[in-house]
Design a protein around this motif. Structure first.
Motif, PDB file in Angstrom:
ATOM      1  N   HIS A 113       0.888  -1.270   0.036  1.00 30.19           N
ATOM      2  CA  HIS A 113       0.038   0.262  -0.020  1.00 30.19           C
ATOM      3  C   HIS A 113       0.862   1.300   0.004  1.00 30.19           C
ATOM      4  CE1 HIS A 113      -3.295  -2.612   2.111  1.00 30.19           C
ATOM      5  NE2 HIS A 113      -3.165  -2.833   0.903  1.00 30.19           N
ATOM      6  N   LEU A 114       2.078   1.462  -0.576  1.00 27.01           N
ATOM      7  CA  LEU A 114       2.979   2.303  -0.578  1.00 27.01           C
ATOM      8  C   LEU A 114       2.434   3.321  -1.404  1.00 27.01           C
ATOM      9  CD1 LEU A 114       6.165   0.636  -1.161  1.00 27.01           C
ATOM     10  CD2 LEU A 114       5.434   1.296   1.028  1.00 27.01           C
ATOM     11  N   THR A 115       2.435   4.857  -0.884  1.00 29.11           N
ATOM     12  CA  THR A 115       1.892   5.781  -1.593  1.00 29.11           C
ATOM     13  C   THR A 115       3.290   6.836  -1.942  1.00 29.11           C
ATOM     14  OG1 THR A 115       1.482   7.198   0.354  1.00 29.11           O
ATOM     15  CG2 THR A 115      -0.167   5.956  -0.403  1.00 29.11           C
ATOM     16  N   ALA A 116       4.021   6.483  -1.506  1.00 25.77           N
ATOM     17  CA  ALA A 116       5.645   7.186  -1.733  1.00 25.77           C
ATOM     18  C   ALA A 116       6.815   6.258  -1.938  1.00 25.77           C
ATOM     19  CB  ALA A 116       5.770   8.219  -0.694  1.00 25.77           C
ATOM     20  N   VAL A 117       7.657   6.524  -2.844  1.00 29.11           N
ATOM     21  CA  VAL A 117       8.956   6.012  -2.935  1.00 29.11           C
ATOM     22  C   VAL A 117      10.013   6.191  -1.730  1.00 29.11           C
ATOM     23  CG1 VAL A 117      10.979   5.820  -4.376  1.00 29.11           C
ATOM     24  CG2 VAL A 117       8.709   5.993  -5.499  1.00 29.11           C
ATOM     25  N   PRO A 118      10.355   5.135  -1.101  1.00 25.54           N
ATOM     26  CA  PRO A 118      11.172   5.299   0.190  1.00 25.54           C
ATOM     27  C   PRO A 118      12.640   5.676  -0.375  1.00 25.54           C
ATOM     28  CG  PRO A 118      10.995   2.721  -0.662  1.00 25.54           C
ATOM     29  CD  PRO A 118      10.006   3.528  -1.474  1.00 25.54           C
TER      30      PRO A 118
ATOM     31  N   LEU B 292       8.475  -2.196  -7.137  1.00 22.78           N
ATOM     32  CA  LEU B 292       7.471  -1.390  -6.538  1.00 22.78           C
ATOM     33  C   LEU B 292       6.243  -1.603  -7.209  1.00 22.78           C
ATOM     34  CD1 LEU B 292       9.768   1.749  -5.899  1.00 22.78           C
ATOM     35  CD2 LEU B 292       8.899   0.097  -4.245  1.00 22.78           C
ATOM     36  N   SER B 293       5.927  -2.550  -8.076  1.00 24.48           N
ATOM     37  CA  SER B 293       4.652  -2.926  -8.823  1.00 24.48           C
ATOM     38  C   SER B 293       3.623  -2.903  -7.821  1.00 24.48           C
ATOM     39  CB  SER B 293       4.841  -3.933  -9.726  1.00 24.48           C
ATOM     40  OG  SER B 293       4.918  -5.112  -9.202  1.00 24.48           O
ATOM     41  N   HIS B 294       2.437  -2.407  -8.385  1.00 28.13           N
ATOM     42  CA  HIS B 294       0.951  -2.672  -7.892  1.00 28.13           C
ATOM     43  C   HIS B 294       1.041  -2.129  -6.311  1.00 28.13           C
ATOM     44  CE1 HIS B 294      -0.276  -4.979 -11.019  1.00 28.13           C
ATOM     45  NE2 HIS B 294       0.985  -5.698 -11.193  1.00 28.13           N
ATOM     46  N   ASN B 295       1.340  -0.933  -6.400  1.00 28.41           N
ATOM     47  CA  ASN B 295       1.296  -0.232  -5.064  1.00 28.41           C
ATOM     48  C   ASN B 295       0.466   1.139  -5.327  1.00 28.41           C
ATOM     49  OD1 ASN B 295       2.970  -0.814  -2.396  1.00 28.41           O
ATOM     50  ND2 ASN B 295       4.215  -1.485  -4.338  1.00 28.41           N
ATOM     51  N   ARG B 296       0.435   1.956  -4.656  1.00 23.30           N
ATOM     52  CA  ARG B 296      -0.293   3.396  -4.775  1.00 23.30           C
ATOM     53  C   ARG B 296       0.526   4.405  -5.187  1.00 23.30           C
ATOM     54  NH1 ARG B 296      -4.566   2.056   0.222  1.00 23.30           N
ATOM     55  NH2 ARG B 296      -5.235  -0.209  -0.834  1.00 23.30           N
ATOM     56  N   LEU B 297       1.782   4.264  -5.671  1.00 23.63           N
ATOM     57  CA  LEU B 297       2.419   5.399  -6.194  1.00 23.63           C
ATOM     58  C   LEU B 297       1.977   6.494  -6.942  1.00 23.63           C
ATOM     59  CD1 LEU B 297       5.920   3.286  -6.480  1.00 23.63           C
ATOM     60  CD2 LEU B 297       5.050   4.450  -4.183  1.00 23.63           C
TER      61      LEU B 297
END
Length: 315
Positions: free
Chosen positions: A140-145, A160-165
């Motif tokens: 459920h990542l919305t930002a790149v770490p 980082l595929s299929h997150n919420r970036l």
């Protein structure tokens, strides 16, 4: 129910234990051989694992914990496995992980895919981590770490595929100069900074499909001379610049380059001429070239861009 197998590789005995009984709810410490090098616990009801549990396997090199019920991990989990290089936690319920959780072993491969992670803490890893493979897909990542990347100078594969970036900030990938594969498929990216990939010259695979990209900066691919796969299908691209297309057919570009442009709403007016000409010359580089179709104007809807004539393009 755990199965035991062993094999000799280059004179070294590799002992593998696989536990896959869905009734298993406790870590199977009893009976684990002390010389276990690979431990796989999959599709069980295991909800807790501690450093004390792993003391039973002091020379463990690979730990696979697929599809269990783990929701968190202790910060000292890997303290007892100083040789561990691969940790796979696919398909658990992890949402919060404490600082230092991956700092006590020389990990090279870390898989956290299909969990509930919404934020990444740079303190998970030690400075100058050995990781070459990091998979955070399906979270459920919305930002790149970005802060985490400062510690990942050896990283070659980032998923980082299929997150919420929604954004990939300028400079976010700068520390990842060794990166070869970057997967951003299935996010909500609507734009990319022109310098997004400027410091990742070793990229060979770039997956950008299934986003909301409406345009691409002309210089986006500048310097990516090793690129072999570029996936841009299932976006919102209406036009693409000649400058970018030239980078895909330059003498420095890999002869084995594959590009996916299909399933975009291409606007077949005079501006599509660059793409049309590129396809005529580089048909073998275009994956499913016939499926690169016009979305407008109405008179050309669903026509393959490659099949258009000069007069239809108004040339």
């Amino acid at each position: 129910d755990c199965g035991l197998g062993s094999v000799r590789l280059r004179g070294v005995v590799v002992v593998e234990v696989v536990c896959s009984d869905d009734s298993l709810s406790q870590f199977p410490s009893d009976g684990l051989p002390g010389n276990t090098t690979t431990l796989s616990i999959q599709s069980t009801n295991l909800s807790t694992i501690t450093a004390n549990h792993l003391q039973a396997t002091p020379i463990l090199k690979e730990l696979q914990l697929y599809y269990n019920n783990l929701s968190t991990l202790p910060s000292d989990l890997l303290r007892a496995v100083p040789h561990l290089h691969t940790l796979d936690l696919t398909g658990n319920h992890l949402h919060f992980l404490p600082p230092y959780v991956f700092s006590h072993a020389p990990l090279r491969n870390l898989v956290l895919k299909i969990n509930l992670i919404s934020g990444v803490d740079a303190d998970w890893l030690p400075d100058n981590s050995n990781l070459t493979w990091l998979d955070l897909s399906g979270n459920h990542l919305t930002a790149v770490p970005t802060a985490l990347f400062q510690k990942l100078r050896h990283l070659k594969n980032l998923d980082l595929s299929h997150n919420r970036l929604e954004k990939l900030l300028a400079g976010a990938l700068n520390p990842l100069s060794s990166l070869e594969r970057l997967n951003l498929e299935g996010n909500q990216l609507s734009a990319l900074d022109p310098s997004a990939f400027r410091n990742t010259p070793n990229l060979t695979h770039l997956f950008l499909q299934e986003n909301q990209l409406e345009r691409l900066p002309p210089t986006l691919l500048q310097g990516l001379h090793r690129l072999e796969f570029l996936f841009l299908n299932f976006n919102r691209l209406g036009h693409i610049s000649n400058t970018l297309l030239e980078q895909l057919s330059s003498p420095w570009t890999s002869n084995h380059l594959w590009v996916a442009f299909s399933q975009n709403p291409w606007v077949c007016d005079k501006k599509v001429e660059d793409l049309w000409k590129w396809l005529q010359k580089n048909q073998k580089k275009a994956f499913l070239a016939d499926d690169i179709r016009c979305a407008s104007p109405e008179s050309l809807k669903e026509r393959s861009v490659m099949s258009l004539t000069d007069s239809e393009l108004g040339l």
